[in-house]
Design a protein around this motif. Structure first.
Motif, PDB file in Angstrom:
ATOM      1  N   SER A  56      -9.074  17.344 -15.073  1.00 37.19           N
ATOM      2  CA  SER A  56      -7.991  17.701 -14.891  1.00 37.19           C
ATOM      3  C   SER A  56      -7.135  17.457 -13.565  1.00 37.19           C
ATOM      4  CB  SER A  56      -7.891  19.226 -14.979  1.00 37.19           C
ATOM      5  OG  SER A  56      -8.668  19.895 -13.897  1.00 37.19           O
ATOM      6  N   GLY A  57      -7.998  17.348 -12.654  1.00 33.00           N
ATOM      7  CA  GLY A  57      -7.476  16.575 -11.319  1.00 33.00           C
ATOM      8  C   GLY A  57      -7.175  15.297 -11.532  1.00 33.00           C
ATOM      9  N   GLN A  58      -7.818  14.383 -12.247  1.00 34.13           N
ATOM     10  CA  GLN A  58      -7.271  13.010 -12.542  1.00 34.13           C
ATOM     11  C   GLN A  58      -5.963  13.137 -13.174  1.00 34.13           C
ATOM     12  OE1 GLN A  58     -10.500  10.921 -14.386  1.00 34.13           O
ATOM     13  NE2 GLN A  58     -11.500  10.511 -12.497  1.00 34.13           N
ATOM     14  N   GLN A  59      -5.919  14.035 -13.925  1.00 31.67           N
ATOM     15  CA  GLN A  59      -4.412  14.001 -14.893  1.00 31.67           C
ATOM     16  C   GLN A  59      -3.323  14.457 -13.833  1.00 31.67           C
ATOM     17  OE1 GLN A  59      -5.468  16.488 -17.998  1.00 31.67           O
ATOM     18  NE2 GLN A  59      -6.116  14.889 -19.315  1.00 31.67           N
ATOM     19  N   ASP A  60      -3.709  15.489 -12.945  1.00 32.07           N
ATOM     20  CA  ASP A  60      -2.648  15.592 -11.729  1.00 32.07           C
ATOM     21  C   ASP A  60      -2.455  14.696 -11.087  1.00 32.07           C
ATOM     22  OD1 ASP A  60      -2.937  18.395 -12.669  1.00 32.07           O
ATOM     23  OD2 ASP A  60      -4.185  19.230 -11.245  1.00 32.07           O
ATOM     24  N   ASP A  61      -3.675  13.717 -10.685  1.00 35.77           N
ATOM     25  CA  ASP A  61      -3.357  12.503  -9.546  1.00 35.77           C
ATOM     26  C   ASP A  61      -2.262  11.466 -10.404  1.00 35.77           C
ATOM     27  OD1 ASP A  61      -4.987  13.939  -8.002  1.00 35.77           O
ATOM     28  OD2 ASP A  61      -6.955  12.521  -8.502  1.00 35.77           O
ATOM     29  N   LEU A  62      -2.546  11.408 -11.822  1.00 35.98           N
ATOM     30  CA  LEU A  62      -1.783  10.484 -12.739  1.00 35.98           C
ATOM     31  C   LEU A  62      -0.260  10.805 -12.503  1.00 35.98           C
ATOM     32  CD1 LEU A  62      -1.086   8.246 -14.403  1.00 35.98           C
ATOM     33  CD2 LEU A  62      -2.188   9.549 -16.363  1.00 35.98           C
ATOM     34  N   ARG A  63      -0.192  12.294 -12.606  1.00 33.93           N
ATOM     35  CA  ARG A  63       1.289  12.772 -12.593  1.00 33.93           C
ATOM     36  C   ARG A  63       2.121  12.749 -11.233  1.00 33.93           C
ATOM     37  NH1 ARG A  63      -0.581  16.710 -16.367  1.00 33.93           N
ATOM     38  NH2 ARG A  63      -1.777  17.908 -14.804  1.00 33.93           N
ATOM     39  N   GLY A  64       0.926  12.618 -10.409  1.00 31.06           N
ATOM     40  CA  GLY A  64       1.564  12.464  -9.048  1.00 31.06           C
ATOM     41  C   GLY A  64       1.951  11.093  -8.821  1.00 31.06           C
ATOM     42  N   ARG A  79      -4.834  13.029  -0.611  1.00 30.94           N
ATOM     43  CA  ARG A  79      -4.000  12.021  -0.122  1.00 30.94           C
ATOM     44  C   ARG A  79      -4.540  11.151  -1.178  1.00 30.94           C
ATOM     45  NH1 ARG A  79       0.713  11.046   0.923  1.00 30.94           N
ATOM     46  NH2 ARG A  79       0.704  12.613   2.166  1.00 30.94           N
ATOM     47  N   CYS A  80      -3.917  10.723  -2.208  1.00 29.88           N
ATOM     48  CA  CYS A  80      -4.042   9.528  -3.231  1.00 29.88           C
ATOM     49  C   CYS A  80      -3.622   8.262  -2.651  1.00 29.88           C
ATOM     50  CB  CYS A  80      -3.735   9.888  -4.592  1.00 29.88           C
ATOM     51  SG  CYS A  80      -4.728  11.274  -5.488  1.00 29.88           S
ATOM     52  N   VAL A  81      -4.260   7.079  -2.776  1.00 32.80           N
ATOM     53  CA  VAL A  81      -3.961   5.801  -2.129  1.00 32.80           C
ATOM     54  C   VAL A  81      -3.855   4.887  -3.348  1.00 32.80           C
ATOM     55  CG1 VAL A  81      -4.714   3.794  -0.777  1.00 32.80           C
ATOM     56  CG2 VAL A  81      -4.886   6.400  -0.050  1.00 32.80           C
ATOM     57  N   TYR A  88      -8.117   7.734  -8.139  1.00 31.14           N
ATOM     58  CA  TYR A  88      -8.046   9.194  -8.420  1.00 31.14           C
ATOM     59  C   TYR A  88      -8.769   9.882  -6.889  1.00 31.14           C
ATOM     60  CZ  TYR A  88      -7.641   8.226 -13.217  1.00 31.14           C
ATOM     61  OH  TYR A  88      -7.119   7.808 -14.472  1.00 31.14           O
ATOM     62  N   ARG A  89      -8.319  11.083  -6.550  1.00 23.18           N
ATOM     63  CA  ARG A  89      -9.166  11.827  -5.642  1.00 23.18           C
ATOM     64  C   ARG A  89     -10.317  11.962  -5.692  1.00 23.18           C
ATOM     65  NH1 ARG A  89      -7.065  17.862  -7.381  1.00 23.18           N
ATOM     66  NH2 ARG A  89      -5.379  16.515  -8.184  1.00 23.18           N
ATOM     67  N   ASN A  90     -11.234  11.676  -4.657  1.00 17.53           N
ATOM     68  CA  ASN A  90     -12.502  11.694  -4.618  1.00 17.53           C
ATOM     69  C   ASN A  90     -13.230  10.345  -4.831  1.00 17.53           C
ATOM     70  OD1 ASN A  90     -12.287  14.773  -4.499  1.00 17.53           O
ATOM     71  ND2 ASN A  90     -13.041  14.865  -6.508  1.00 17.53           N
ATOM     72  N   PHE A  91     -12.480   9.363  -5.126  1.00 23.34           N
ATOM     73  CA  PHE A  91     -12.956   7.907  -5.332  1.00 23.34           C
ATOM     74  C   PHE A  91     -12.159   6.904  -4.242  1.00 23.34           C
ATOM     75  CE2 PHE A  91     -14.300  10.225  -9.182  1.00 23.34           C
ATOM     76  CZ  PHE A  91     -15.435   9.552  -9.508  1.00 23.34           C
ATOM     77  N   GLY A  92     -12.876   5.899  -4.106  1.00 22.62           N
ATOM     78  CA  GLY A  92     -12.149   4.555  -3.562  1.00 22.62           C
ATOM     79  C   GLY A  92     -11.529   5.168  -2.297  1.00 22.62           C
ATOM     80  N   GLU A  93     -10.490   4.664  -2.006  1.00 24.59           N
ATOM     81  CA  GLU A  93      -9.496   4.713  -0.698  1.00 24.59           C
ATOM     82  C   GLU A  93      -8.985   6.092  -0.735  1.00 24.59           C
ATOM     83  OE1 GLU A  93      -6.887   1.292   0.558  1.00 24.59           O
ATOM     84  OE2 GLU A  93      -8.202   0.112  -0.739  1.00 24.59           O
ATOM     85  N   SER A  94      -8.960   6.978  -1.781  1.00 26.09           N
ATOM     86  CA  SER A  94      -8.081   8.222  -1.697  1.00 26.09           C
ATOM     87  C   SER A  94      -9.386   8.959  -1.122  1.00 26.09           C
ATOM     88  CB  SER A  94      -7.933   8.656  -3.092  1.00 26.09           C
ATOM     89  OG  SER A  94      -6.931   7.747  -3.580  1.00 26.09           O
ATOM     90  N   GLY A  95      -8.401  10.398  -0.878  1.00 24.86           N
ATOM     91  CA  GLY A  95      -9.394  11.413   0.204  1.00 24.86           C
ATOM     92  C   GLY A  95      -9.942  12.294  -0.978  1.00 24.86           C
ATOM     93  N   LYS A 133       0.681  -1.161  -0.012  1.00 27.82           N
ATOM     94  CA  LYS A 133      -0.045  -0.020   0.216  1.00 27.82           C
ATOM     95  C   LYS A 133       0.609   1.185   0.042  1.00 27.82           C
ATOM     96  CE  LYS A 133      -4.171   1.963   2.141  1.00 27.82           C
ATOM     97  NZ  LYS A 133      -5.150   1.490   3.095  1.00 27.82           N
ATOM     98  N   ILE A 134       0.567   2.067  -0.804  1.00 26.68           N
ATOM     99  CA  ILE A 134       1.205   3.517  -0.931  1.00 26.68           C
ATOM    100  C   ILE A 134       0.432   4.659  -0.745  1.00 26.68           C
ATOM    101  CG2 ILE A 134       3.019   2.217  -2.327  1.00 26.68           C
ATOM    102  CD1 ILE A 134       0.971   4.800  -4.268  1.00 26.68           C
ATOM    103  N   SER A 135       0.695   5.910  -0.840  1.00 27.92           N
ATOM    104  CA  SER A 135      -0.033   6.879  -0.876  1.00 27.92           C
ATOM    105  C   SER A 135       0.963   8.321  -1.348  1.00 27.92           C
ATOM    106  CB  SER A 135      -0.618   7.317   0.496  1.00 27.92           C
ATOM    107  OG  SER A 135       0.356   7.749   1.362  1.00 27.92           O
ATOM    108  N   PHE A 136       0.206   9.263  -1.921  1.00 28.11           N
ATOM    109  CA  PHE A 136       0.975  10.451  -2.437  1.00 28.11           C
ATOM    110  C   PHE A 136       0.185  11.485  -2.109  1.00 28.11           C
ATOM    111  CE2 PHE A 136      -0.519   8.087  -6.122  1.00 28.11           C
ATOM    112  CZ  PHE A 136      -1.126   8.950  -6.949  1.00 28.11           C
TER     113      PHE A 136
END
Length: 157
Positions: free
Chosen positions: A82-90, A15-17, A65-72, A6-9
């Motif tokens: 655009s937020g999902q693309q930022d999350d992918l960059r993360g 916080r994306c998980v 992605y943020r707002n979904f699943g285990e992510s905050g 398990k990781i996060s960034f």
């Protein structure tokens, strides 16, 4: 047996998980496939693919992605492209910083909207293999990850 860690960034204040799937008996740094799920999916749908990549000797990173699943993130279940693309960059940044991963060999793999994210304009920062965003029953994911570049965005033999 492959390992799942398990990781996060951090991305966009959330916080994306995710989970990093690693091949067994790691002796050197390995390439990493960052898997991107579709429109409003969650990473659990990609576990079987990540496990196959890891069994083939590659690291595989899945994440929500943020707002979904285990992510905050709020509001929940809100699609922000655009937020999902930022999350992918993360996620790519996380993969490049992981000690087990060869930072110069990152591959993007997506399905549905995640496939669109893998072909975004910022994609040239991925230096190793060109990303393949098609997922279908006729696609051989292992060949896509380890074989020669496909013709016309398909990995069919």
């Amino acid at each position: 047996m492959t390992e799942r860690r398990k990781i996060s960034f951090e991305s966009g204040g959330a916080r994306c998980v995710g989970y990093l799937h690693l091949p067994e008996n790691l002796a050197e740094k390995v390439p990493c496939v960052v898997l991107c799920h579709g429109f409003s999916g969650t990473m659990d749908r990609l576990y079987p693919h990540a496990e196959r990549f890891a069994a083939a000797g590659l690291a595989a990173l899945v994440f929500d992605y943020r707002n979904f699943g285990e992510s905050g993130g709020q509001p929940r279940q809100f699609v922000d492209v655009s937020g999902q693309q930022d999350d992918l960059r993360g996620a790519i940044g996380f993969a490049r910083s992981a000690q087990e991963i060869d930072a110069d060999r990152i591959l993007l793999w997506g399905n549905s909207l995640g496939g669109g994210h893998t072909s975004s304009p910022w994609r040239p920062t991925i230096r190793a293999s060109p990303p393949w965003s098609r997922k279908s029953p006729s696609t051989d994911s292992r060949r896509c990850a380890t074989g020669p570049p496909p013709r016309r965005a398909s990995c069919r033999p």
